[in-house]
Scaffold this active site. Structure first.
Site, PDB file in Angstrom:
ATOM      1  N   SER A   1      -6.979  -4.521  21.686  1.00 26.70           N
ATOM      2  CA  SER A   1      -7.973  -4.237  20.660  1.00 26.70           C
ATOM      3  C   SER A   1      -8.357  -2.771  20.700  1.00 26.70           C
ATOM      4  O   SER A   1      -8.352  -2.147  21.758  1.00 26.70           O
ATOM      5  CB  SER A   1      -9.228  -5.088  20.876  1.00 26.70           C
ATOM      6  OG  SER A   1      -9.957  -4.618  21.995  1.00 26.70           O
ATOM      7  N   ASP A   2      -8.674  -2.200  19.532  1.00 26.04           N
ATOM      8  CA  ASP A   2      -9.361  -0.922  19.564  1.00 26.04           C
ATOM      9  C   ASP A   2     -10.687  -1.149  20.296  1.00 26.04           C
ATOM     10  O   ASP A   2     -11.163  -2.281  20.389  1.00 26.04           O
ATOM     11  CB  ASP A   2      -9.586  -0.397  18.146  1.00 26.04           C
ATOM     12  CG  ASP A   2      -9.738   1.119  18.115  1.00 26.04           C
ATOM     13  OD1 ASP A   2     -10.050   1.705  19.161  1.00 26.04           O
ATOM     14  OD2 ASP A   2      -9.549   1.712  17.036  1.00 26.04           O
ATOM     15  N   TRP A   3     -11.284  -0.092  20.788  1.00 32.13           N
ATOM     16  CA  TRP A   3     -12.431  -0.213  21.698  1.00 32.13           C
ATOM     17  C   TRP A   3     -13.643  -0.814  20.972  1.00 32.13           C
ATOM     18  O   TRP A   3     -14.297  -0.154  20.176  1.00 32.13           O
ATOM     19  CB  TRP A   3     -12.742   1.144  22.298  1.00 32.13           C
ATOM     20  CG  TRP A   3     -12.021   1.415  23.590  1.00 32.13           C
ATOM     21  CD1 TRP A   3     -12.576   1.905  24.730  1.00 32.13           C
ATOM     22  CD2 TRP A   3     -10.638   1.217  23.907  1.00 32.13           C
ATOM     23  NE1 TRP A   3     -11.631   2.006  25.728  1.00 32.13           N
ATOM     24  CE2 TRP A   3     -10.429   1.591  25.258  1.00 32.13           C
ATOM     25  CE3 TRP A   3      -9.542   0.737  23.200  1.00 32.13           C
ATOM     26  CZ2 TRP A   3      -9.199   1.514  25.894  1.00 32.13           C
ATOM     27  CZ3 TRP A   3      -8.303   0.660  23.833  1.00 32.13           C
ATOM     28  CH2 TRP A   3      -8.151   1.047  25.151  1.00 32.13           C
TER      29      TRP A   3
END
Length: 807
Positions: free
Chosen positions: A228-230
């Site tokens: 996932s992106d952060w």
């Protein structure tokens, strides 16, 4: 030693397997109580950003690393092999710092030049993007370092990026926004793919089954991991079931508890949990096998790689004989961007360079007599009368018409573009334009060369006051030396634009629909992105896609194209000759022009290119290949790409608007399943001021009117809505917002609110979805606080009171 995934998984407890699905801190994987190695990942599209300790808003204290040119710059090299060298160089520094994965490269298509993060992306064209990204991934992974191809997918703006809903039709999705991902995934096999923040047709990317499972896994046969992106993972059970492998950063215990409860309730089976744990072990933890102790890197050599990249990437946009500059000339350098150079973008990719020499120093070292006049200041848009007069008086004292050349440094300063926010216009700081105009009026423009900087297209109307324009984009730590190499003629410019530079933001196809003040983002322009729009609808532009000048000239001849095509691969041959007096490189471009039909199609598409170096008088044959995709559209009925038959033109040239050779080829293929001219007549009209397709036709392309988010009502708020929307809906929320704003200013004290770091953090909070903030706020946004914000926004005050009392 090769990791035995099955054996290790069998040694882990249920709790350890669940905890393994989320990160530790901001950059590490979980070590399962010492049973397995923990691996580190860092930002790294154009250099390693290793932080020993993460601090909110701190993008400036990472360990020194080579800062290479940004993606927007190196895309103009049109040289995948050189981009591969950059990937190898980045991997070397990753190994030196015991880093197992680099988060890059970014390949989102440039839907609009106003996207604040465009400096991290390659191009408006998926074919060029796919070739360059493949080179980058192969380069990094050749040394055993992992990559994360991002941001998957349709992540075309920074405004409300964590909650926005990209509403897009299937053909546009496949042909424009997924095409480069498909090419790179199939050819380069990246270690991981990063799921973006936004929603796509209603579903968040990190839990989007259609994207992560149906297309990525089943259709493209991808075997790597999905990270996932952060802070992009929300509804974690849904994320894991629909294709996510690893949540980053640390879920602060919240999602771990949710997964444990789901397992206990029987929503997660042992088979699923084992498979998820094995995916993390195989695709992330196994990278530890490539870690080497005491890995040495020649940093001088790294700097030279950065310099060569920028030398091949800078684009000569205009030249009326001013460049190159002979050593007998005195050079008058004007503009603070020459002293305090803009060499990278703001945000999570911010690098602390290992060395840096500004253009003034570098040009002096070439042996030129140099006079520097600051003229304007980077930090302001104002040009005081005293500053102006001082600059003009200095110039008059130093300038001699036949003995001097003025290098005027101009472009976007740091607060104009960065991660987390978009631009509103293409304009540049007005003090820079004003000073250049006054200089041109005072001494004439015939000896002025503008050296420009910026991560994306900008207003180049200042060109009228200069005889030459050399555009450096954001050229990395060696950009000063590169300027010196290029203006001296030691290096011949060979960059070609990887994106169109329009006259105005209002000329762009997505102008009316880009970055609206709500979450509904309608991609009404469809496949007409960048040059596809400008060429199909005959819209004038300042500089076309593929354009770039040289200090020499090239001719094209002897085009050989088969008369017919019925499948497989076919070769296109032609010759390029250097007809000038100095050596140089030319990027020959192949475009396919389909026949007129009743199908929505661009009038021209890039389908091949090659960069060739030629000495004066030298001629080389270029051979490029076409295949079925070169003549295909995505057939939404067949759910596959399909070759459409007819007579196509194969065009060869130096840019999309400088076509030198062409020939016809008769393609055997299929017919499209519907007459789109009748169904969507607006797409066939010439539209000189942006796309104008009505809502009803757009919704028909989508397959029905989507659910709208622009009018959120009380009672409908959830943890998936943005912080700014939820806190604005209640008195409690407004109080929390006030406290948080004070806290941000304290944490970011010393930074201007126009500072890219301040903007990125503030927008990350304001526009972040509430559940995502639990993982990214450093523990400030607790599950309890999030619940209270939502309950108050929905006027559920009694439930909010009970939740407040609950431990």
């Amino acid at each position: 030693m090769i990791m035995n995934v099955d054996k290790i998984c069998g040694q882990l407890t249920v709790e350890e397997k669940i905890r393994l699905l989320g990160g530790v801190g901001d950059w590490h994987t979980y070590d399962c109580n010492g049973k397995i190695p923990s691996v580190m990942m860092t930002d790294g599209p154009h250099g390693i950003r290793k932080l020993e300790q993460e601090k909110v808003g701190d993008i400036e204290t990472s360990k020194p690393a080579t800062c290479f040119p940004t993606a927007s710059a190196i895309a103009c090299s049109w040289n995948p092999e050189l981009v591969k060298k950059m990937g190898e160089a980045i991997a070397k520094e990753a190994k030196k710092e015991q880093i197992s994965m680099v988060l890059g490269c970014g390949i989102n298509i440039k839907r609009s030049p106003l996207c604040g993060r465009n400096f991290e992306y390659f191009s408006e064209d998926p074919y060029l993007t796919g070739k360059l990204a493949t080179g980058y991934i192969e380069g990094v992974q050749s040394l055993g370092i992992g990559t994360s191809l991002k941001h998957y997918a349709v992540n075309s703006q920074e405004t409300r990026r964590m909650t926005s809903n990209s509403q897009i039709d299937e053909r546009t999705l496949r042909e424009i926004y997924l095409s480069a991902f498909e090419e790179t995934v199939k050819k380069a096999k990246p270690t991981s793919v990063m799921a973006s923040y936004n929603r796509i047709n209603g579903e968040f990317a990190a839990r989007n089954k259609y994207l992560l499972t149906d297309i990525l896994r089943k259709e493209w046969k991808y075997q790597g991991g999905v990270v996932s992106d952060w802070g992009a993972a929300n509804n974690i059970v849904s994320c894991m079931k629909n294709g996510l492998t690893l949540e980053m950063p640390n879920p602060k215990g919240f999602h771990t508890d949710v997964l444990k409860q789901a397992y206990q309730d029987g929503q997660i089976t042992d088979q699923e949990l084992n498979q998820w744990a094995k995916n993390v072990l195989q695709n992330f933890v196994s990278l530890h096998e490539n870690v080497e102790e005491h890995y040495e890197v020649d940093m001088e050599e790294q700097d030279q790689v950065a310099r060569r990249l920028e030398n091949e990437s800078a684009v000569l946009l205009k030249n009326n004989g001013v460049l190159p500059i002979g050593k007998e000339k005195k050079i008058i350098i004007i503009g603070e961007l020459a002293e305090k150079m803009r060499f990278q973008g703001g945000g999570s990719s911010h690098i602390q360079p290992t060395m840096m020499k500004n253009a003034i120093e570098a040009i002096r070292e070439k042996g030129y007599q140099v006079v520097y006049i600051r003229g304007y200041q980077n930090e302001t848009e104002q040009l005081e009368e005293r500053q102006l007069q001082n600059a003009l008086e200095q110039l008059k004292r130093e300038y001699r018409k036949n003995e001097c050349v003025i290098l005027y440094f101009i472009g976007l300063t740091e607060d104009y573009e960065g991660e987390g926010y978009d631009r509103k216009t293409l304009r540049i700081p007005q003090n820079q334009e004003q000073l250049l105009s006054e200089i041109a009026e005072t001494v004439g423009k015939e000896n002025i060369a503008a050296i420009s900087f910026g991560g994306a297209p900008m207003d180049f109307s200042f060109e009228k006051n200069a005889a030459a324009v050399l555009h450096m984009y954001l050229g990395g730590q060696a950009v000063g030396e590169s300027v010196a190499d290029l203006i001296s003629g030691e290096v011949n410019p060979s960059g070609k634009l990887a994106e169109t530079i329009p006259f105005s933001e209002k000329d762009t196809p997505a102008w009316r629909y880009f970055a609206p003040p709500h979450d509904d983002v309608e991609y009404r322009e469809g496949i007409f992105v960048g040059y596809r729009y400008y060429e199909t609808f005959h819209v004038p532009v300042r500089y076309p896609f593929g354009y770039g000048l040289s200090y020499t000239s090239f001719s094209y001849s002897d085009l050989k194209v088969p008369e017919t095509y019925s499948g497989g691969k076919v070769k296109v041959r032609f010759k390029v000759k250097n007809i000038g007096s100095v050596s140089g490189s030319e990027t020959a471009q192949l475009y396919v022009c389909p026949p007129e039909s009743d199908v929505i199609r661009s009038s021209i598409e890039l389908n091949g290119f090659q960069k060739v170096f030629l000495h004066p008088g030298e001629e080389k044959e270029v051979i490029l290949e076409l295949d079925e995709r070169s003549f295909s559209v995505y057939d939404v009925e067949k759910k596959a790409f399909s070759v459409l038959g007819g007579k196509y033109r194969i065009c060869i040239g130096a840019s999309v608007r400088d076509l030198r050779l062409d020939a016809e080829i008769d393609v055997s293929g299929n017919s499209y399943f519907r007459n789109e001219r009748e169904l969507f007549p607006d797409y066939f009209k010439e539209q000189p001021h942006g796309m104008e397709i009505c809502a009803e036709q757009f919704y028909q392309l989508l397959g029905g009117e989507p659910k709208h988010d622009r009018e959120k009502t009380r009672g409908a708020y959830t943890v998936y809505d943005s912080y700014q929307d939820v806190v604005s809906a209640s008195l409690f929320g407004k109080c929390v917002r006030g406290i948080v704003n004070i806290g941000l200013k304290i944490m970011l004290r010393g930074k201007s609110e126009q500072d890219p770091a301040f903007k990125m953090v503030k927008m990350g909070v304001e526009e972040g979805n509430l559940e995502g903030l639990i993982a990214t706020s450093g523990g400030i946004a607790t599950p309890k606080l999030i619940d209270l914000l939502v309950l108050n926004a929905n006027k559920q005050y009694l439930r909010a009171f009970k939740r407040m009392l609950k431990k």
